[in-house]
Every structure is written in C-alpha cells, then in structure tokens.
Design an enzyme around this catalytic site. Sequence first.
Site, mmCIF file in Angstrom:
data_model
loop_
_atom_site.group_PDB
_atom_site.id
_atom_site.type_symbol
_atom_site.label_atom_id
_atom_site.label_comp_id
_atom_site.label_asym_id
_atom_site.label_seq_id
_atom_site.Cartn_x
_atom_site.Cartn_y
_atom_site.Cartn_z
ATOM 1 N N CYS A 100 42.002 41.814 -27.676
ATOM 2 C CA CYS A 100 42.775 43.044 -27.610
ATOM 3 C C CYS A 100 42.067 44.008 -26.662
ATOM 4 O O CYS A 100 40.860 44.249 -26.812
ATOM 5 C CB CYS A 100 42.891 43.661 -29.000
ATOM 6 S SG CYS A 100 43.716 45.277 -29.004
ATOM 7 N N CYS A 155 40.742 47.225 -28.878
ATOM 8 C CA CYS A 155 39.606 47.191 -29.811
ATOM 9 C C CYS A 155 38.678 45.999 -29.608
ATOM 10 O O CYS A 155 37.697 45.858 -30.320
ATOM 11 C CB CYS A 155 40.111 47.208 -31.247
ATOM 12 S SG CYS A 155 40.996 45.702 -31.736
ATOM 13 N N CYS A 169 48.087 43.929 -32.858
ATOM 14 C CA CYS A 169 46.704 43.616 -33.210
ATOM 15 C C CYS A 169 46.471 44.072 -34.645
ATOM 16 O O CYS A 169 46.769 45.213 -35.002
ATOM 17 C CB CYS A 169 45.745 44.350 -32.261
ATOM 18 S SG CYS A 169 44.010 44.190 -32.726
ATOM 19 N N CYS A 188 43.652 47.168 -34.758
ATOM 20 C CA CYS A 188 43.932 48.535 -34.296
ATOM 21 C C CYS A 188 45.413 48.889 -34.270
ATOM 22 O O CYS A 188 45.770 50.029 -33.995
ATOM 23 C CB CYS A 188 43.311 48.773 -32.919
ATOM 24 S SG CYS A 188 44.113 47.886 -31.554
ATOM 25 N N CYS A 230 54.853 36.054 -26.532
ATOM 26 C CA CYS A 230 55.041 36.537 -25.169
ATOM 27 C C CYS A 230 54.383 37.918 -25.093
ATOM 28 O O CYS A 230 54.875 38.877 -25.687
ATOM 29 C CB CYS A 230 56.538 36.615 -24.884
ATOM 30 S SG CYS A 230 56.934 36.994 -23.184
#
Length: 166
Positions: A82, A85, A130, A133, A153
């Site tokens: 991510c 984070c 995510c 976060c 995607c």
Amino acid sequence: MKIMKRTKRTFFGAVTATFTSGSIASRGADTALADPYEMNLSDAGWRRRLSTEQYRVLRRGATEPPNASPLINERRNGSFFCAGCESPLFASSAKFDSGTGWPSFSMPIDGAVATRADATPGSLRHEVLCRRCGGHLGHVFDDGPNPTGLRYCLNGAALLFRQTES
C-alpha cells in the site's frame, strides 16, 4: 466530465455484475474493515505523506487513467505494498496481464485487503481497500483466472513495488 469508453469487456462485466452481484460476496470477498484503522492520519497528514495522485486515489477513491501506471509492466519477483501505509498487499506471483490497463492480481496476501459493495450510482462492483489504513486500491471483479476466478483491478498510484532480493 470524463466519459468512459464502452468496450465488450465493460459491457459484459456490467451485465455479469447485475446477475452475479452476490457471487463475490458469497465467496468471502466482502470483509469487515477495522474501525478505527490501525493507521489513522488527519486529512492534512495524508496530504503531507502522499503525492497528489496517491492522495486522489487512496483517500478520495479516484481512478487513475488506464495504462498510466508503470506497474502494469512490472514482472520482477517481489511484493506490492500500500502506498499509504506500506502494508504488504499482493505477491508478484498473483499478478497477471488482464488487458484492462490497470495492474491486476488474482489473490491478495491473507488478511491484507477488505472489500465492500461500491455504492457509486450506476456501479455494480466491489471496492478493494487496504485493511490497515482504509486506502482505496481499486475494485474486484469475478472474471479473473483460476484458482480464485477473481480479478483485483488496482490503481498503480495506490501501490509500491519492492523487488525480492535473490
């Protein structure tokens, strides 16, 4: 106002989603998000931490233009994290070429992402976030390869890639 080009893939994807909207959830893809998230920043904190494009995608749910991300062509062994984070999300072994213009994956790392039905008017899809976060990563569709049949995607702006040391 941006008009999306209609293709056979988007048309049939929408039709399929209409008739199978519960199929992703029934396979356990809709998962609860931690509240509050493990990593929480103020809006100003996110703006300082992220580039303008990362902020638009991760914190405002924007979609980058197709073929805009260099990660589409990333073929090295490693992991995708991510961009908000730095939590690990996908192994490079789960990445495949979907031909859609966005990096696509068949399966996340266990417990790395959460999904929820996308409430955007005219949309029948599931948003991918995510788990650490709550950043918007992209969407998941049920037209992916075996063994999962799913296609995560994702926006390249939401991801960081780190090559595995060999």
